[in-house]
Design an enzyme around this catalytic site. Structure first.
Site, short mmCIF file in Angstrom:
data_model
loop_
_atom_site.label_atom_id
_atom_site.label_comp_id
_atom_site.label_asym_id
_atom_site.label_seq_id
_atom_site.Cartn_x
_atom_site.Cartn_y
_atom_site.Cartn_z
N GLU A 30 -0.72 -9.27 -0.37
CA GLU A 30 -2.13 -9.57 -0.03
C GLU A 30 -2.99 -9.61 -1.28
OE1 GLU A 30 -2.04 -6.37 2.95
OE2 GLU A 30 -2.88 -7.82 4.34
N GLU A 62 5.01 -5.18 7.07
CA GLU A 62 4.32 -4.09 7.77
C GLU A 62 4.87 -3.88 9.18
OE1 GLU A 62 2.80 -6.43 5.94
OE2 GLU A 62 1.14 -5.56 4.80
N GLY A 71 0.60 -4.96 1.00
CA GLY A 71 -0.66 -5.04 0.25
C GLY A 71 -0.49 -5.70 -1.11
N ALA A 128 0.86 -1.17 0.00
CA ALA A 128 0.00 0.00 0.00
C ALA A 128 0.90 1.23 0.00
CB ALA A 128 -0.88 -0.02 1.24
#
Ligand code: HXC
Length: 258
Positions: free
Chosen positions: A112, A132, A109, A66
Site C-alpha cells: 500500500e 491480509e 501495508g 504493517a
C-alpha cells in the site's frame, strides 16, 4: 538530522532518500518507523535543495506489511483511538514526487505504501501482495482502492481475496510498476530517475504531480479545468520564460524554481 531508530535518511544530490532499517522484522512498518519515515520525507519536502524523494527497504524486503505484533491483540476501539491509518494521509500531502525502490517482499501495508508513491522501480526479486486475508482482515491503507485502479478488478480481487502474489515481471505487465531492474542496480535506477526529475523545472513538476493525482480524485471535467488553470498559471513563472526562450535559442534551460 534527528537520530532515527528504524530509518536512515540520506541526500544524493537533489534527491532525498529514506531507507527502512528494521531488517530483522523485514522492515515491518511499526508506528515508530512510520512516524520517522514521514518526518524525514516531510523534511525533504520542505527543503528547497531537494527536488525528488525516494523510499526504499533492503534487497530482501521493501516492507512485509504493517507490524502484526503491534496490532495482534488490539480491539476495534484501540484501533480507532490509535488511528494509525490517519498517518497515511500524510503521504498524499507530499508536494514533491516520491519514488518507491522495491526489492523482495512488498506486502500488505508495504504494498500500500509503494502504491501510494508516485512511481515504483522494482528489482527482479520484488514480490507484491495484499495477504491480509490470511490474518482475517483486509487492506486498511488504500490497497483495495489503489490496487484495483492499477491492475483492474479481477486481478485485484484475486490478490486481495486469495492472497495471490505478483512477481516483478507480472507487476510490470499489469501496470503496477514503472520498470524492473536487476537486484544489483534497482536502487541506482530509482535514484537516476529521481535525479532526472529533480533536475527539471520545480514548479512545473509540482503542478504536474498534482494534476496527475487529480485524475484519481475528481471528475474528469474538474480535473481538466484544474489542469488548464495550472497550465495558465505556469506562464507567470520565470521557468516558463526561461524554458521557452531556451528552446527558441537552442540552448539548455537553467531552472530557478521561480
Ligand atoms: C511483524 C513480521 C512481519 C510483519 C515478517 N515479520 N513480517 N513481524 N509484522 N508484517 C518478522 C517475522 O515474524 C520474523 O521475525 C522475521 O520478520 C522474518 O520473517 P519470517 O516469516 O521468518 O521470514 P520468511 O519465512 O522468509 O517469510 C517472509 C514472509 C512472512 C512471507 C514475508 O514473514 C510473512 O508472511 N509476513 C507477514 C506478511 C503479511 O501478512 N503482511 C500484512 C500485514 S497486515 P522473528 O522474530 O520470528 O525472526 C498489514 C495491514 C496494513 O499490512 C494496514 C495499514 C493501516
Amino acid at each position: 538530522m534527528p537520530d532515527y531508530q528504524h530509518i536512515l535518511s540520506e541526500t544524493h544530490g537533489r534527491v532525498g532518500l529514506v531507507r527502512f532499517n528494521r531488517p530483522k522484522a523485514l522492515n515491518a512498518l511499526n508506528s515508530v518507523l512510520m512516524e520517522e519515515m514521514f518526518m524525514a520525507l516531510e523534511a525533504f519536502d520542505r527543503d528547497a535543495e531537494i527536488g525528488c524523494l525516494v523510499v526504499t527497504g533492503s534487497e530482501r524486503a521493501f516492507a512485509a506489511g504493517a507490524d502484526i505484533t503491534e496490532m495482534a491483540e488490539a480491539s476495534a476501539v484501540d484501533m480507532l483511538l490509535r488511528d494509525n491509518g490517519a498517518r497515511w494521509d500524510r503521504l498524499r500531502r507530499l508536494k514533491k514526487p516520491l519514488i518507491a525502490a522495491v526489492s523482495g517482499f512488498c506486502l500488505g501495508g508495504g504494498c500500500e505504501l509503494a502504491m501510494g508513491c508516485d512511481m515504483i522501480v522494482a528489482s527482479e526479486s520484488a514480490r507484491f501482495g495484499q495477504p491480509e486475508i490470511n490474518l482475517g482482515v483486509i487492506p486498511g491503507a488504500g490497497g483495495t482502492q489503489r490496487l484495483t485502479r492499477a491492475v483492474g478488478k479481477p486481478l485485484a480481487m484475486e490478490m486481495i481475496l486469495n492472497a495471490r502474489f505478483l512477481t516483478a515481471e507480472e507487476a510490470a505487465r499489469f501496470g503496477l510498476v514503472n520498470r524492473v531492474a536487476p537486484v544489483e542496480t534497482y536502487l541506482e535506477e530509482a535514484l537516476a530517475l529521481a535525479q532526472a526529475i529533480a533536475a527539471r523545472a520545480p514548479l512545473a513538476v509540482r503542478l504536474a504531480k498534482e494534476a496527475v493525482n487529480n485524475a484519481f480524485e475528481t471528475y474528469l471535467a474538474d480535473g481538466l479545468a484544474d489542469e488548464r488553470r495550472a497550465f495558465y498559471f505556469l506562464f507567470s513563472t520565470e521557468d516558463q520564460k526561461e524554458g521557452m526562450r531556451a528552446f527558441v535559442e537552442k540552448r539548455p534551460a537553467r531552472w530557478t524554481g521561480s
